[in-house]
Write an enzyme that holds these catalytic residues in place. Structure first.
Site, mmCIF file in Angstrom:
data_model
loop_
_atom_site.group_PDB
_atom_site.id
_atom_site.type_symbol
_atom_site.label_atom_id
_atom_site.label_comp_id
_atom_site.label_asym_id
_atom_site.label_seq_id
_atom_site.Cartn_x
_atom_site.Cartn_y
_atom_site.Cartn_z
ATOM 1 N N GLY A 158 -16.160 52.209 -80.592
ATOM 2 C CA GLY A 158 -16.296 53.527 -79.989
ATOM 3 C C GLY A 158 -15.170 53.818 -79.007
ATOM 4 N N ARG B 248 -16.929 38.208 -76.720
ATOM 5 C CA ARG B 248 -15.526 38.472 -77.076
ATOM 6 C C ARG B 248 -14.641 37.301 -76.654
ATOM 7 N NH1 ARG B 248 -16.702 43.892 -75.004
ATOM 8 N NH2 ARG B 248 -15.919 43.160 -72.991
ATOM 9 N N GLY C 118 -4.175 38.358 -75.768
ATOM 10 C CA GLY C 118 -2.962 38.719 -75.067
ATOM 11 C C GLY C 118 -3.071 38.374 -73.596
ATOM 12 N N PRO C 119 -1.965 38.506 -72.860
ATOM 13 C CA PRO C 119 -1.991 38.193 -71.430
ATOM 14 C C PRO C 119 -2.899 39.150 -70.678
ATOM 15 C CG PRO C 119 0.061 39.285 -72.028
ATOM 16 C CD PRO C 119 -0.650 38.984 -73.312
ATOM 17 N N LYS D 287 -15.924 40.664 -85.650
ATOM 18 C CA LYS D 287 -17.100 41.362 -85.135
ATOM 19 C C LYS D 287 -18.019 40.267 -84.623
ATOM 20 C CE LYS D 287 -20.037 43.411 -87.905
ATOM 21 N NZ LYS D 287 -20.731 44.386 -88.788
ATOM 22 N N ARG E 120 -21.425 54.305 -83.211
ATOM 23 C CA ARG E 120 -21.130 53.154 -84.062
ATOM 24 C C ARG E 120 -22.270 52.909 -85.044
ATOM 25 N NH1 ARG E 120 -19.542 49.610 -78.826
ATOM 26 N NH2 ARG E 120 -21.728 50.111 -78.462
ATOM 27 N N SER F 180 -14.410 42.552 -81.185
ATOM 28 C CA SER F 180 -15.440 43.393 -80.591
ATOM 29 C C SER F 180 -16.764 42.667 -80.756
ATOM 30 C CB SER F 180 -15.502 44.759 -81.280
ATOM 31 O OG SER F 180 -14.297 45.468 -81.130
ATOM 32 N N ALA F 181 -17.749 42.990 -79.932
ATOM 33 C CA ALA F 181 -19.073 42.374 -80.029
ATOM 34 C C ALA F 181 -20.097 43.438 -80.393
ATOM 35 C CB ALA F 181 -19.448 41.703 -78.713
ATOM 36 N N GLY G 254 -2.732 43.012 -70.659
ATOM 37 C CA GLY G 254 -2.003 43.467 -71.838
ATOM 38 C C GLY G 254 -2.855 43.302 -73.079
#
Length: 358
Positions: free
Chosen positions: A83, A183, A344-345, A161, A51, A221-222, A348
């Site tokens: 990544g 996140r 999302g759940p 981000k 990354r 993403s973090a 998932g």
């Protein structure tokens, strides 16, 4: 105003030749680039340096074309790399551009892809993964939506981000200063901004625990070392000109294909079997979040993604979701990111597809 998403394959994490050629040919103007979002072939964990390789390569390229110092590039362009290209996932990147201005009194037309970027303030390590982070993310998302002049229902993807500030040498790391909490807090901030949850009820204790609270469009993403969270909102607007539209759905687990079939059908693509090559070519981008179900079960049967010590649960879930989406759409250029706290759940995750309408 016009929005576009330009996909490019990459031969290596630092391969920027596709964009470099497009800039030389003037097919893309550097000043129009809002973000570069990509998948690299590292392991996706904290020690994934692919990354960083990608970020450095794009920084050098864009600094030269924008005629600015390299340290100024990320203040102007979001560079976001995930990544992990397990299985059939193709390393690739997406260049998001915005051009022109909306004329005063411009008549509304068909809804087309619209983009807006925003940022939070800088966070301290002890604020990471807390309500403070969620609130500031919520405010940043609201600013972007306000710029687009669209209702929340027209927002189909919020790419974040998330900040993960460095801790001073010798100092104790705050317990929430982790990728997971960054996140989680950011995703709940997105959900609050869009009215998917009651933001007023958020507390630190909710973050990372009340997984029944989630966003259907957050893709977070973090990035270690980042102090400011960056936000890019993808919506459809009748006041924007684009050849593309974006659609989204939610998979209830990582083998849940029927919502994706329905999404493809809503986008004007066949829902029966794998897409034909001419339909596959209409797909500009696919985004997904994935997670190995923390209950260790999928539809009543046990899975071993969390207990296999030879292979990370993240790599398993990316591989499964990447293969599932590739099999349905006929393309392996799928941006699958893990993990999916409050996206999302539980077990998932959200899916978004950008389709060329013309």
């Amino acid at each position: 105003m016009r929005a576009d998403v330009h996909p490019f394959a990459s031969a290596a994490p630092d391969d920027v030749e596709g964009l470099a050629q497009a800039l030389r040919d003037r097919r893309i103007e550097a000043a129009d680039i809002m973000a570069v979002i990509g998948k690299t072939e590292g392991n996706g964990a904290g020690n994934d340096f692919t990354r960083t390789m990608a970020a450095h390569a794009f920084t050098r390229l864009l600094a030269a074309h924008l005629a600015i110092p390299e340290q100024g590039v990320e203040r102007q362009v979001m560079l976001s790399f995930s990544g992990g290209c397990e299985g059939v996932i193709t390393p690739h990147y997406l260049v998001c551009t915005k051009t022109g201005v909306v004329a005063r009194g411009e008549s509304a037309g068909p809804k087309r892809l619209a983009l807006a970027a925003s940022r939070t303030r800088a966070f301290d390590p002890e604020e990471t993964g807390t309500v403070a982070m969620a609130r500031d993310t919520e405010a940043a998302v609201r600013r972007a939506i306000s710029e687009l002049h669209v209702p929340p229902d027209d927002v189909h993807l919020v790419h974040v981000k998330a900040a993960l500030p460095m801790v001073a040498a010798g100092a104790a790391t705050p317990p929430r200063c982790t990728m997971a909490y960054a996140r989680a807090a950011s995703a709940l901030g997105v959900a609050a901004a869009l009215g998917e949850i009651d933001g007023g009820a958020l507390t630190d204790d909710v973050i990372g625990t009340r997984l029944e609270l989630y966003s259907q469009v957050a893709n977070v993403s973090a990035k270690p070392g980042l102090r400011v969270s960056e936000v890019l909102v993808f919506a459809n607007s009748p006041h924007w000109d684009s050849s593309c539209r974006i659609h989204h759905t939610v998979m209830r687990d990582i083998i849940d294909i029927e919502p994706v079939r329905a999404l493809l059908e809503a986008a004007g693509l066949s829902a029966c079997g794998q897409l034909a090559p001419d339909q596959t070519r209409r797909i500009r981008a696919i985004f997904a979040k994935s997670d190995a179900d923390p209950t260790h079960m999928i539809r009543g049967r046990r899975h071993t993604m969390w207990t296999d010590e030879d292979f990370s649960d993240m790599r398993y879930s990316r591989c499964v979701v990447g293969a599932t989406l590739a099999a349905l759409t006929g393309t392996t250029a799928v941006y699958v990111s893990t993990r999916a706290e409050h996206m999302g759940p539980s077990g998932g995750g959200p899916v978004a597809v950008i389709v060329n309408e013309k």
